[in-house]
Design a protein around this motif. Structure first.
Motif, PDB file in Angstrom:
ATOM      1  N   PHE A   1      -2.764  -8.836 -14.708  1.00 12.75           N
ATOM      2  CA  PHE A   1      -3.027  -7.735 -13.789  1.00 12.75           C
ATOM      3  C   PHE A   1      -3.054  -6.366 -14.455  1.00 12.75           C
ATOM      4  O   PHE A   1      -3.138  -5.342 -13.785  1.00 12.75           O
ATOM      5  CB  PHE A   1      -2.016  -7.774 -12.642  1.00 12.75           C
ATOM      6  CG  PHE A   1      -2.021  -9.102 -11.926  1.00 12.75           C
ATOM      7  CD1 PHE A   1      -3.183  -9.586 -11.366  1.00 12.75           C
ATOM      8  CD2 PHE A   1      -0.877  -9.882 -11.850  1.00 12.75           C
ATOM      9  CE1 PHE A   1      -3.212 -10.823 -10.719  1.00 12.75           C
ATOM     10  CE2 PHE A   1      -0.890 -11.117 -11.210  1.00 12.75           C
ATOM     11  CZ  PHE A   1      -2.056 -11.584 -10.643  1.00 12.75           C
TER      12      PHE A   1
ATOM     13  N   ILE B   1      -6.534  -9.374  -9.170  1.00 14.50           N
ATOM     14  CA  ILE B   1      -5.814  -9.348  -7.887  1.00 14.50           C
ATOM     15  C   ILE B   1      -6.781  -9.180  -6.723  1.00 14.50           C
ATOM     16  O   ILE B   1      -6.582  -9.726  -5.629  1.00 14.50           O
ATOM     17  CB  ILE B   1      -4.739  -8.229  -7.877  1.00 14.50           C
ATOM     18  CG1 ILE B   1      -3.812  -8.392  -6.670  1.00 14.50           C
ATOM     19  CG2 ILE B   1      -5.360  -6.858  -7.927  1.00 14.50           C
ATOM     20  CD1 ILE B   1      -2.948  -9.622  -6.711  1.00 14.50           C
TER      21      ILE B   1
ATOM     22  N   SER C   1      -7.428 -11.833  -3.699  1.00  7.98           N
ATOM     23  CA  SER C   1      -7.384 -11.403  -2.291  1.00  7.98           C
ATOM     24  C   SER C   1      -8.636 -11.852  -1.551  1.00  7.98           C
ATOM     25  O   SER C   1      -8.570 -12.277  -0.394  1.00  7.98           O
ATOM     26  CB  SER C   1      -7.252  -9.879  -2.215  1.00  7.98           C
ATOM     27  OG  SER C   1      -6.041  -9.456  -2.773  1.00  7.98           O
TER      28      SER C   1
END
Length: 423
Positions: A57, A83, A87
């Motif tokens: 990340f 990320i 999502s």
């Protein structure tokens, strides 16, 4: 007539089309796929499980996994990162998991989950999927403000064109005619073909090791002078991690990483070179010799072959002991200095001759594509032609294994889609 045509029914193409249709449902979007099936590379990725991204990340750390594109992708990864991809899938009802090595997979452990998600979303959003629609030619229309795309027997027009065709020589050739520079493609992510007694018959063994590829001292005459001078000063290729012994030679993360970072050099070597394996990466040859002398002092009555004095798979130890010229009944107390040195070298500087390569599973990746200098990485639009966008492996970006190549596809597709919608 379409508002946007996406050429390429793979990961980048579908992701871009879905993002466009979600954010601008009034636009008429189509995906052109040359084959009868879409998302075929997604199907086989990750051993059929689809390694969608990597659980890294930090953009600064993420780009270190890209031999080509490291500098250019830093900004895009700040905009759209793993990320965000995670999502996206979670919001579509696809739970994901991060495995111990950082790779991200759907919890279903099936790439079909991702394929179904893309196809269903595209259809729900009204994206037209035109299979068996190989693009023969494309260029500016006579009006100049549109793109004209020709398939086998039809002509189409579109306001904006996004190419997500991967390593497609025909598309690259067309782009060259349109003044784009194509970096010649060479294979990346491959395993090393080695025929050697030391690893014969022990396939399936995996162990941590460090790997080096030294520069060749002599180069074939076909290599130009500029390359020679560049390579003289270049340090050896190095990698560390699991090395897997296979039927045909060596594979595993450490080998694949080397194949990616050394793609252009190894191509110039014609895939014939030396690789040096340190099976005990915490030791040098000198420190290993000192350690073996200690073993000799402590275990003089034990046979060397049966002792397994270091932490490595037993079958590999036996082969390396034999390669050092040590008889199966020789005891530690009777071993000569010369044979101890031979064993230390086999353990820490084991040289193999590589003669050819093999594709890593079905996940063929190439280094090469559209010159990165000709792309605006804030929009993934061509700097030469307005309203022409790129995403995925068509550009000169590639990565090591672990979900990083897909992340490049998702990020480029997302940024291109948002740029298209914002115009």
């Amino acid at each position: 007539m379409f508002d946007i045509i996406v050429v390429g029914g793979g990961a980048a193409g579908f992701y871009a089309a879905i993002q466009i249709a979600e954010h601008a449902p009034h636009l008429n979007v189509a995906i052109f796929e040359r084959g009868k099936t879409v998302l075929s590379k997604v199907k086989v990725s990750g051993g059929g499980r689809c390694n969608v991204t990597h659980g890294e990340f930090s953009a600064q750390e993420l780009v270190t996994n890209y031999p080509r594109g490291q500098k250019e992708l830093l900004g895009p990864f700040h905009t759209y990162a793993p990320i965000d991809v995670m999502s996206f899938f979670e919001e579509k009802g696809i739970p994901l998991k991060i495995e111990d090595d950082g790779r991200v997979f759907p919890k279903s452990n099936s790439s079909q989950t991702i394929i179904d998600c893309f196809v269903n979303e595209a259809e729900r959003l009204g994206v037209k999927i035109l299979r068996n629609s190989s693009v023969k030619e494309f260029g500016r229309s006579k009006e100049g403000d549109r793109w004209r795309i020709t398939t086998m027997n039809k002509h189409y027009q579109t306001k904006k064109l996004l190419l997500a065709t991967g390593s497609n020589p025909k598309i690259w050739k067309q782009l060259e005619k349109m003044r784009h520079t194509i970096i010649p493609p060479v294979p990346s992510l491959f395993t090393f073909n080695i025929n050697d007694e030391r690893i014969r018959g022990i396939q399936g063994i995996s162990t941590e090791a460090s790997v080096e590829i030294p520069p060749k001292k002599r180069f074939p005459s076909k290599i130009d002078v500029e390359l020679k001078s560049a390579l003289k000063n270049e340090s050896v290729l190095e990698s560390e991690g699991p090395v897997l012994i296979t039927h045909w030679g060596l594979s595993g993360p450490a080998i694949l990483k080397l194949s990616a970072w050394g793609a252009n050099i190894l191509y110039k070597y014609d895939y014939n070179f030396r690789v040096i394996i340190n099976w005990m990466p915490e030791y040098t040859t000198g420190s290993m010799e000192l350690y073996l002398r200690e073993v000799k002092e402590v275990e003089p009555k034990k046979t060397i072959l049966r002792t397994n004095a270091v932490d490595m798979p037993r079958r590999l130890w036996i082969n390396l002991v034999k390669a050092a010229g040590i008889d199966k009944d020789l005891k530690w107390g009777d071993v000569t200095k010369e044979k101890l040195q031979n064993l230390a070298k086999q353990l820490t500087a084991c040289s193999f001759k590589v003669e050819g390569k093999s594709t890593f599973k079905e996940e063929f990746v190439t280094a090469g594509g559209i010159d990165l200098k000709e792309i605006n990485f804030k929009t993934f639009e061509s700097k030469i032609h307005q309203n022409l966008y790129f995403a995925g492996e068509i550009i000169n970006v590639d990565a090591i294994t672990g979900g990083f190549n897909f992340q490049n596809a998702w990020t480029g597709a997302y940024i291109a889609a948002r740029a298209i919608v914002s115009k």
